[in-house]
Motif scaffolding. Structure first.
Motif, mmCIF file in Angstrom:
data_model
loop_
_atom_site.group_PDB
_atom_site.id
_atom_site.type_symbol
_atom_site.label_atom_id
_atom_site.label_comp_id
_atom_site.label_asym_id
_atom_site.label_seq_id
_atom_site.Cartn_x
_atom_site.Cartn_y
_atom_site.Cartn_z
ATOM 1 N N THR A 26 0.823 -1.204 0.000
ATOM 2 C CA THR A 26 0.000 0.000 0.000
ATOM 3 C C THR A 26 0.858 1.255 0.000
ATOM 4 O O THR A 26 0.480 2.267 0.571
ATOM 5 C CB THR A 26 -0.924 0.011 1.219
ATOM 6 O OG1 THR A 26 -0.109 -0.077 2.393
ATOM 7 C CG2 THR A 26 -1.902 -1.137 1.189
ATOM 8 N N MET A 27 2.047 1.180 -0.588
ATOM 9 C CA MET A 27 2.915 2.352 -0.644
ATOM 10 C C MET A 27 2.344 3.378 -1.610
ATOM 11 O O MET A 27 1.897 3.039 -2.700
ATOM 12 C CB MET A 27 4.310 1.971 -1.134
ATOM 13 C CG MET A 27 5.226 1.417 -0.114
ATOM 14 S SD MET A 27 6.814 1.122 -0.886
ATOM 15 C CE MET A 27 7.863 2.001 0.176
ATOM 16 N N SER A 28 2.352 4.584 -1.187
ATOM 17 C CA SER A 28 1.901 5.627 -2.094
ATOM 18 C C SER A 28 3.024 5.976 -3.058
ATOM 19 O O SER A 28 4.165 5.554 -2.911
ATOM 20 C CB SER A 28 1.487 6.859 -1.296
ATOM 21 O OG SER A 28 2.613 7.415 -0.667
ATOM 22 N N ARG A 29 2.683 6.766 -4.036
ATOM 23 C CA ARG A 29 3.666 7.127 -5.048
ATOM 24 C C ARG A 29 4.799 7.953 -4.433
ATOM 25 O O ARG A 29 5.964 7.761 -4.748
ATOM 26 C CB ARG A 29 2.975 7.919 -6.144
ATOM 27 C CG ARG A 29 3.815 8.120 -7.367
ATOM 28 C CD ARG A 29 2.991 8.717 -8.450
ATOM 29 N NE ARG A 29 2.252 7.644 -9.119
ATOM 30 C CZ ARG A 29 1.880 7.688 -10.367
ATOM 31 N NH1 ARG A 29 2.098 8.756 -11.076
ATOM 32 N NH2 ARG A 29 1.252 6.684 -10.917
ATOM 33 N N SER A 30 4.445 8.865 -3.501
ATOM 34 C CA SER A 30 5.485 9.693 -2.880
ATOM 35 C C SER A 30 6.404 8.853 -1.993
ATOM 36 O O SER A 30 7.586 9.125 -1.890
ATOM 37 C CB SER A 30 4.858 10.817 -2.075
ATOM 38 O OG SER A 30 4.092 10.304 -1.010
ATOM 39 N N ALA A 31 5.853 7.824 -1.347
ATOM 40 C CA ALA A 31 6.681 6.959 -0.507
ATOM 41 C C ALA A 31 7.663 6.173 -1.362
ATOM 42 O O ALA A 31 8.801 5.944 -0.950
ATOM 43 C CB ALA A 31 5.801 6.021 0.306
ATOM 44 N N LYS A 32 7.222 5.755 -2.551
ATOM 45 C CA LYS A 32 8.128 5.025 -3.434
ATOM 46 C C LYS A 32 9.266 5.922 -3.897
ATOM 47 O O LYS A 32 10.423 5.512 -3.924
ATOM 48 C CB LYS A 32 7.365 4.490 -4.641
ATOM 49 C CG LYS A 32 6.481 3.322 -4.327
ATOM 50 C CD LYS A 32 5.792 2.821 -5.578
ATOM 51 C CE LYS A 32 4.857 1.684 -5.230
ATOM 52 N NZ LYS A 32 4.134 1.186 -6.402
ATOM 53 N N THR A 33 8.937 7.155 -4.249
ATOM 54 C CA THR A 33 10.001 8.058 -4.694
ATOM 55 C C THR A 33 10.911 8.424 -3.534
ATOM 56 O O THR A 33 12.110 8.589 -3.723
ATOM 57 C CB THR A 33 9.414 9.335 -5.329
ATOM 58 O OG1 THR A 33 8.572 9.988 -4.384
ATOM 59 C CG2 THR A 33 8.639 9.008 -6.584
ATOM 60 N N MET A 34 10.352 8.530 -2.331
ATOM 61 C CA MET A 34 11.174 8.849 -1.166
ATOM 62 C C MET A 34 12.140 7.704 -0.884
ATOM 63 O O MET A 34 13.317 7.930 -0.596
ATOM 64 C CB MET A 34 10.293 9.106 0.057
ATOM 65 C CG MET A 34 11.063 9.584 1.263
ATOM 66 S SD MET A 34 10.036 9.780 2.734
ATOM 67 C CE MET A 34 8.722 10.801 2.127
ATOM 68 N N ALA A 35 11.646 6.469 -0.974
ATOM 69 C CA ALA A 35 12.512 5.314 -0.749
ATOM 70 C C ALA A 35 13.602 5.257 -1.805
ATOM 71 O O ALA A 35 14.762 4.957 -1.500
ATOM 72 C CB ALA A 35 11.685 4.035 -0.759
ATOM 73 N N THR A 36 13.260 5.565 -3.035
ATOM 74 C CA THR A 36 14.251 5.567 -4.112
ATOM 75 C C THR A 36 15.297 6.636 -3.868
ATOM 76 O O THR A 36 16.496 6.394 -4.035
ATOM 77 C CB THR A 36 13.561 5.807 -5.467
ATOM 78 O OG1 THR A 36 12.526 4.842 -5.624
ATOM 79 C CG2 THR A 36 14.538 5.673 -6.606
ATOM 80 N N ARG A 37 14.842 7.814 -3.450
ATOM 81 C CA ARG A 37 15.799 8.896 -3.168
ATOM 82 C C ARG A 37 16.725 8.535 -2.019
ATOM 83 O O ARG A 37 17.932 8.792 -2.074
ATOM 84 C CB ARG A 37 15.044 10.190 -2.832
ATOM 85 C CG ARG A 37 14.979 11.131 -4.009
ATOM 86 C CD ARG A 37 14.364 12.434 -3.623
ATOM 87 N NE ARG A 37 12.905 12.245 -3.675
ATOM 88 C CZ ARG A 37 12.037 12.804 -2.868
ATOM 89 N NH1 ARG A 37 12.441 13.607 -1.928
ATOM 90 N NH2 ARG A 37 10.756 12.581 -2.985
#
Length: 71
Positions: A26-37
């Motif tokens: 249930t990761m949101s799109r911003s959480a995915k980009t934050m994890a990538t960053r």
């Protein structure tokens, strides 16, 4: 006088069947980009972060020893 309740039974008789649940991510799109960053930052600055952590840990240990010996 009241007797304490019996302790739960451990072993074969006390084991309950595990509950199987399927959880969808249930990761949101911003959480995915934050994890990538975060992953990118750690991969590029990981050595410096480790050195900084070791320095801070050493200072904390020395401060704790200092305050213990002063008491």
């Amino acid at each position: 006088m009241r007797e304490p309740p019996l302790l739960p039974v451990f072993g074969k008789l006390g084991v309950k069947a595990p509950v199987v649940t399927a959880v969808a991510p249930t990761m949101s799109r911003s959480a995915k980009t934050m994890a990538t960053r975060k992953r990118e930052v750690l991969s590029s600055h990981g050595g410096m972060a480790l050195k900084l952590f070791v320095v801070v840990w050493t200072i904390l240990v020395l401060a704790a020893v200092f305050f213990i010996t002063q008491a």
